[in-house]
Design a protein around this motif. Structure first.
Motif, PDB file in Angstrom:
ATOM      1  N   VAL A 138      21.730  73.745  17.490  1.00 35.73           N
ATOM      2  CA  VAL A 138      20.841  72.373  17.277  1.00 35.73           C
ATOM      3  C   VAL A 138      20.637  72.437  15.237  1.00 35.73           C
ATOM      4  O   VAL A 138      20.602  71.357  14.744  1.00 35.73           O
ATOM      5  CB  VAL A 138      19.734  72.420  17.698  1.00 35.73           C
ATOM      6  N   SER A 142      21.719  69.488  13.017  1.00 31.12           N
ATOM      7  CA  SER A 142      20.799  68.902  12.300  1.00 31.12           C
ATOM      8  C   SER A 142      21.301  69.000  10.583  1.00 31.12           C
ATOM      9  O   SER A 142      21.093  67.831   9.778  1.00 31.12           O
ATOM     10  CB  SER A 142      19.576  69.640  11.963  1.00 31.12           C
ATOM     11  N   PHE A 177      19.161  68.679  20.845  1.00 30.34           N
ATOM     12  CA  PHE A 177      18.933  68.392  19.520  1.00 30.34           C
ATOM     13  C   PHE A 177      18.055  67.017  19.660  1.00 30.34           C
ATOM     14  O   PHE A 177      16.942  66.900  19.165  1.00 30.34           O
ATOM     15  CB  PHE A 177      19.923  67.672  18.710  1.00 30.34           C
ATOM     16  N   GLN A 178      18.257  66.260  20.779  1.00 24.27           N
ATOM     17  CA  GLN A 178      17.507  64.912  20.838  1.00 24.27           C
ATOM     18  C   GLN A 178      16.399  65.109  21.455  1.00 24.27           C
ATOM     19  O   GLN A 178      15.349  64.362  21.308  1.00 24.27           O
ATOM     20  CB  GLN A 178      18.410  63.959  21.591  1.00 24.27           C
ATOM     21  N   ARG A 181      12.886  68.838  20.411  1.00 23.91           N
ATOM     22  CA  ARG A 181      12.362  69.362  19.127  1.00 23.91           C
ATOM     23  C   ARG A 181      10.895  69.725  18.898  1.00 23.91           C
ATOM     24  O   ARG A 181      10.534  70.210  18.142  1.00 23.91           O
ATOM     25  CB  ARG A 181      12.825  68.310  18.410  1.00 23.91           C
ATOM     26  N   TYR A 182      10.316  69.207  20.232  1.00 18.92           N
ATOM     27  CA  TYR A 182       8.771  69.508  20.267  1.00 18.92           C
ATOM     28  C   TYR A 182       8.618  70.790  21.025  1.00 18.92           C
ATOM     29  O   TYR A 182       7.545  71.174  21.112  1.00 18.92           O
ATOM     30  CB  TYR A 182       8.135  68.497  20.792  1.00 18.92           C
ATOM     31  N   PHE A 186      12.117  75.238  19.066  1.00 14.80           N
ATOM     32  CA  PHE A 186      13.012  74.156  18.059  1.00 14.80           C
ATOM     33  C   PHE A 186      12.265  73.303  16.976  1.00 14.80           C
ATOM     34  O   PHE A 186      12.771  72.959  16.416  1.00 14.80           O
ATOM     35  CB  PHE A 186      13.838  73.064  19.447  1.00 14.80           C
ATOM     36  N   LYS A 187      10.874  73.361  17.089  1.00 17.13           N
ATOM     37  CA  LYS A 187      10.356  72.349  16.344  1.00 17.13           C
ATOM     38  C   LYS A 187      10.572  72.651  14.660  1.00 17.13           C
ATOM     39  O   LYS A 187      10.130  71.789  14.009  1.00 17.13           O
ATOM     40  CB  LYS A 187       8.866  72.424  16.658  1.00 17.13           C
ATOM     41  N   TYR A 191      15.362  69.147  10.933  1.00 16.91           N
ATOM     42  CA  TYR A 191      15.779  67.891  11.560  1.00 16.91           C
ATOM     43  C   TYR A 191      15.861  66.866  10.409  1.00 16.91           C
ATOM     44  O   TYR A 191      15.209  66.601   9.310  1.00 16.91           O
ATOM     45  CB  TYR A 191      14.721  67.330  12.761  1.00 16.91           C
ATOM     46  N   ASN A 216      11.294  59.344  22.589  1.00 19.79           N
ATOM     47  CA  ASN A 216      12.680  60.161  22.259  1.00 19.79           C
ATOM     48  C   ASN A 216      13.741  59.337  23.301  1.00 19.79           C
ATOM     49  O   ASN A 216      14.721  59.950  22.832  1.00 19.79           O
ATOM     50  CB  ASN A 216      12.547  61.528  22.118  1.00 19.79           C
TER      51      ASN A 216
END
Length: 319
Positions: A138, A142, A177-178, A181-182, A186-187, A191, A216
């Motif tokens: 990811v 990005s 990825f989509q 992210r939260y 991953f955050k 991005y 999202n």
């Protein structure tokens, strides 16, 4: 004394001119580096250029030569291979990229770190290592989008109209990825400031469908075999690992994602094969018209769909 006072401003002017000249040289040198890292190939009227976007990672950028459109919707393609193999310029990837470029899209087919090359990514690969691998992929996606959208004069990418397409491990990368992210793991990734408006998954899944929300959600197109034992069609473990395996991790495939999107009034279309397995990570490339139609529907704001459709492999139908 008078002469010295007259000459002093002239000396400052010379220094300023030198600094301006130095800056210009550095700028031209950097542009030459950017130019030097690309290889040009034209096939079927489509130009392919290769760039290094991060470290040793490369992307192939497909476009129509001498296209006068200033900024264009862009597709980012992420190949499969179980994070152990695969390539951005394989036959399937190059074929779909050229097809979509001829339909008017920019297309970038990207490398990402194959962290498990020469190693296992199966049930004997620790869950923590699998998670790190997902996160790295990811991060690379990005970086690729950042690279493309920050150089609009070169790539003509409309950062407000980005599509993602992935196969197998690449589809997992696209969906994570989509939607992930939260998640705390991953955050903190780099991005991009770009708007993803739709995605296509060929035999992919997301780590946790509960992270899909009103903010999202995007239209999604899936190709998947219902009997896929590697990446599940619904909710199941990766590679069908048991709970006692060191590599046990749960993935959520298109059916689980569709149920979540239905709750959110999101849009999706699932092409499934009742008896199919993970070969649909490759067979999905045999449907370029359906993929292109989906992208066009999203662009035109008419992707209002909640469809499940049983499909047959076009390879089987030709036998």
């Amino acid at each position: 004394m008078i002469d010295a006072e007259v000459q002093q401003p002239k000396m400052k002017l010379n220094i300023a001119s030198f600094l301006k000249y130095l800056f210009t040289c550095l700028l031209l040198f950097s542009l030459q580096i950017t130019e030097a890292q690309k290889t040009k190939v034209i096939k079927d009227g489509v130009l392919r250029r290769t760039y290094n976007y991060a470290d040793t990672l490369q992307l192939d950028f497909y476009s129509i030569p001498k296209d006068t459109i200033s900024l264009k919707p862009t597709v980012i393609l992420v190949h499969g291979g179980g994070f152990t193999a695969g390539q951005r310029n394989g036959g399937d990837e190059a074929g779909l990229s050229r097809y979509l470029a001829k339909q008017g899209f920019n297309v970038a087919s990207i490398d990402y770190r194959l962290s498990r090359k020469g190693k296992s990514f199966g049930c004997d690969c620790a869950t923590s290592i699998k998670m790190d691998t997902y996160i790295e992929a990811v991060a690379d996606l990005s970086k690729a989008i950042n690279y493309l959208t920050k150089s609009t004069s070169i790539f003509k990418v409309d950062s407000s109209k980005i599509f993602l397409i992935g196969s197998s491990a690449g589809a997992e990368t696209v969906l994570n990825f989509q939607f992930m992210r939260y998640d705390y793991r991953f955050k903190n990734l780099p991005y991009p400031d770009a708007n993803i408006i739709g995605a296509v998954s060929l035999s992919g899944a997301v780590l946790d469908e509960n992270y899909i929300n009103y903010r999202n959600k995007i239209p999604l197109l899936f190709f998947h075999g219902v009997k896929d034992s590697i990446v599940p069609y619904n909710t199941n473990s990766h590679r069908s690992c048991s709970t006692t395996d060191t590599g046990y991790i749960v993935l959520n495939g298109p059916k689980a994602i569709a149920e979540r999107l239905r709750d959110l009034n999101g849009d999706f279309r699932i092409f499934y094969n009742e008896n199919g397995g993970h070969e649909w990570a490759s067979l999905g490339y045999e449907f370029p018209e359906q993929i292109s139609q989906f992208l066009e529907e999203v662009l035109n704001g008419v992707a209002n769909m909640k469809d499940f459709e049983n499909v047959t492999s076009p390879i089987e139908s030709r036998e």
